[in-house]
Design a protein around this motif. Structure first.
Motif, short mmCIF file in Angstrom:
data_model
loop_
_atom_site.label_atom_id
_atom_site.label_comp_id
_atom_site.label_asym_id
_atom_site.label_seq_id
_atom_site.Cartn_x
_atom_site.Cartn_y
_atom_site.Cartn_z
N ASP A 80 -3.88 5.05 -2.02
CA ASP A 80 -4.45 3.99 -2.85
C ASP A 80 -4.14 2.62 -2.26
OD1 ASP A 80 -5.78 3.36 -5.52
OD2 ASP A 80 -3.95 2.18 -5.68
N ALA A 81 -2.93 2.44 -1.74
CA ALA A 81 -2.58 1.15 -1.13
C ALA A 81 -3.44 0.87 0.09
CB ALA A 81 -1.09 1.14 -0.76
N VAL A 82 -3.69 1.89 0.90
CA VAL A 82 -4.55 1.71 2.07
C VAL A 82 -5.97 1.37 1.64
CG1 VAL A 82 -5.54 2.84 4.10
CG2 VAL A 82 -3.12 3.21 3.51
N VAL A 83 -6.48 2.10 0.66
CA VAL A 83 -7.85 1.88 0.18
C VAL A 83 -8.01 0.45 -0.33
CG1 VAL A 83 -9.51 2.50 -1.62
CG2 VAL A 83 -8.32 4.29 -0.36
N ARG A 84 -7.04 -0.04 -1.07
CA ARG A 84 -7.19 -1.32 -1.76
C ARG A 84 -6.73 -2.52 -0.93
NH1 ARG A 84 -5.34 -1.94 -7.50
NH2 ARG A 84 -7.29 -3.06 -7.67
N PHE A 85 -5.83 -2.32 0.04
CA PHE A 85 -5.21 -3.48 0.67
C PHE A 85 -5.23 -3.49 2.20
CE2 PHE A 85 -3.27 -3.32 -3.55
CZ PHE A 85 -3.41 -4.64 -3.95
N ALA A 86 -5.66 -2.42 2.85
CA ALA A 86 -5.72 -2.43 4.31
C ALA A 86 -6.84 -3.34 4.79
CB ALA A 86 -5.92 -1.02 4.85
N VAL A 87 -6.66 -3.96 5.95
CA VAL A 87 -7.72 -4.78 6.54
C VAL A 87 -8.86 -3.86 6.95
CG1 VAL A 87 -6.13 -6.56 7.33
CG2 VAL A 87 -6.67 -4.65 8.85
N ILE A 208 -0.27 -3.95 5.53
CA ILE A 208 -1.04 -3.58 4.34
C ILE A 208 -0.80 -4.64 3.27
CG2 ILE A 208 -1.46 -1.82 2.60
CD1 ILE A 208 -2.06 -0.77 5.34
N GLY A 209 -1.84 -5.39 2.94
CA GLY A 209 -1.67 -6.47 1.97
C GLY A 209 -1.17 -7.73 2.65
N PRO A 210 -0.86 -8.77 1.87
CA PRO A 210 -0.44 -10.05 2.46
C PRO A 210 0.96 -9.98 3.05
CG PRO A 210 -0.32 -10.13 0.06
CD PRO A 210 -0.97 -8.83 0.40
#
Length: 381
Positions: A80-87, A208-210
């Motif tokens: 989920d983190a990759v789906v929502r926050f990866a470039v 992943i993310g900022p």
């Protein structure tokens, strides 16, 4: 889809528990049946599932093997983190391989001294030629020895404060891995959560993310997914235990010491069912709330929603364990307590005892006390 692999999970559950070994056969089955891609969008080859699908599948898997279900649930947090926050570049490369079952992601968030506290980190990122270098020592990494990639929390730089935490993705072939310690716990023995020293260099797009902003990833993705999926797993195991006991009580193999006309037996069964009903209803309610936030593009970082998530985790941990404890008491020594019982109640008991320790309930209750002072409207779920 999940039901198809349940016979395999059930067949291996006792051996996984007895030997404290990682459920490799179960993970292989999950890779092959497509469930590793449940949360991956369809455009990347996944199933495009939502949080309700996550909760449903987690409960089904846990009915056969709670260790396997929890491994899969924690993996889904990372997806989920990759789906929502990866470039976009990393997502385009990684998500199709996740959907194909080629990449099992392990989480590295623990650190000596801070335990599982997500919002601070000691080990720091540093410049490393054309990439970002790091060395990370983690006391617990679930399934790390078998992972194809890792999501790792790090302090953003050597000169930054501990609360400037960055999440990075590292493929196994980018790393040097060294395991340490022995995994020989009371319950959840198949999760094989060893200590690891992880050293490597990643590409800049592996963030992943900022940078320094892992709190956003944690609050919007990691924490909601954890509390929803863990609760579903615990409920699935407790529900399975209850169904097994009811099946036994209605069969000719019912222990002679259990009198179905007894008011005490009826009361104990009623209280077990009540515990499960309360967890199930609250799980669905909170899942609906988080889903609506995501659909509407609203943050879940508001006091009432955070209280609901924390309450879900604490309530699920306490009520599912209590339900199985009551089943053990109801069934007695030979059926409820012995490892040779035809119903694995003692394994469920040991596994669910860990629920209140898996990110400690005390920590969440402390947070809820503080959040309650802020939520003046007392917005209930």
């Amino acid at each position: 889809m999940a039901e198809k692999i349940l016979p395999l999970l059930r067949e291996n559950a006792a051996q996984v528990d007895g030997d404290a070994t990682f459920p490799e056969a179960g993970l292989r089955a999950l890779r092959e049946c497509g469930l590793m891609g449940l949360l991956v969008p369809e455009e990347h080859g996944g199933l495009g599932g939502d949080l309700h699908d996550l909760v449903d599948v987690a409960g089904v898997l846990a009915s056969a093997c709670l260790s396997t279900a929890m491994i899969w649930a924690m993996y889904c947090q990372q997806v989920d983190a990759v789906v929502r926050f990866a470039v976009p570049g990393l997502a385009k490369d990684l998500l199709p391989r996740i959907a194909a079952g080629e990449v099992y992601l392990a989480s590295v968030t623990t650190e000596a001294g801070s335990g599982g506290h997500l919002m601070t980190a000691d080990a720091s990122l540093r410049s490393g030629g054309e990439g970002i270098a790091f060395e990370r020592l983690a006391p617990i990494v679930t399934g790390g020895r078998y992972a194809d990639g890792f999501l790792i929390t790090m302090r953003d730089g050597e000169d930054t404060t501990a609360n400037k935490v960055t999440l990075v993705y590292a493929a196994r072939d980018q790393l040097e891995l060294e395991t340490s310690g022995e995994w020989n716990p009371l319950g959840m023995r198949g999760t094989h959560s060893e200590g690891m020293r992880i050293t490597g260099t990643i590409r800049p797009d592996g963030v992943i993310g900022p940078r320094g902003g892992y709190r956003t990833v944690a609050v919007e993705s990691a924490i909601p997914l954890a509390h929803l999926a863990w609760s579903a797993c615990w409920l699935g195991a407790a529900r399975s235990a209850t169904a097994d006991v009811i099946g036994l009580l209605r069969s000719r193999k019912r222990p002679g010491s259990i009198d179905l006309s007894s008011d005490l037996v009826s009361e104990r069964l009623a209280r077990v069912r009540m515990d499960l009903e309360l967890v199930s209803a609250y799980l669905r309610t909170v899942c609906d709330e988080i889903t609506e936030c995501r659909t509407d593009g609203r943050t879940v970082d508001v006091p009432s929603t955070q209280i609901h998530l924390n309450t879900l985790k604490v309530a699920a941990a306490e009520h599912t364990f209590r339900a199985v404890d009551r089943l053990v008491q109801l069934c007695g020594l030979s059926t409820g307590y012995l490892r040779t019982s035809p119903i694995p109640l003692e394994r469920h008991f040991r596994d669910l005892r860990s629920a209140s320790l898996n990110y400690a309930n005390d920590r969440l209750l402390k947070a809820n006390g503080s959040l309650s002072l802020v939520d003046r409207g007392v917005r209930l779920a």
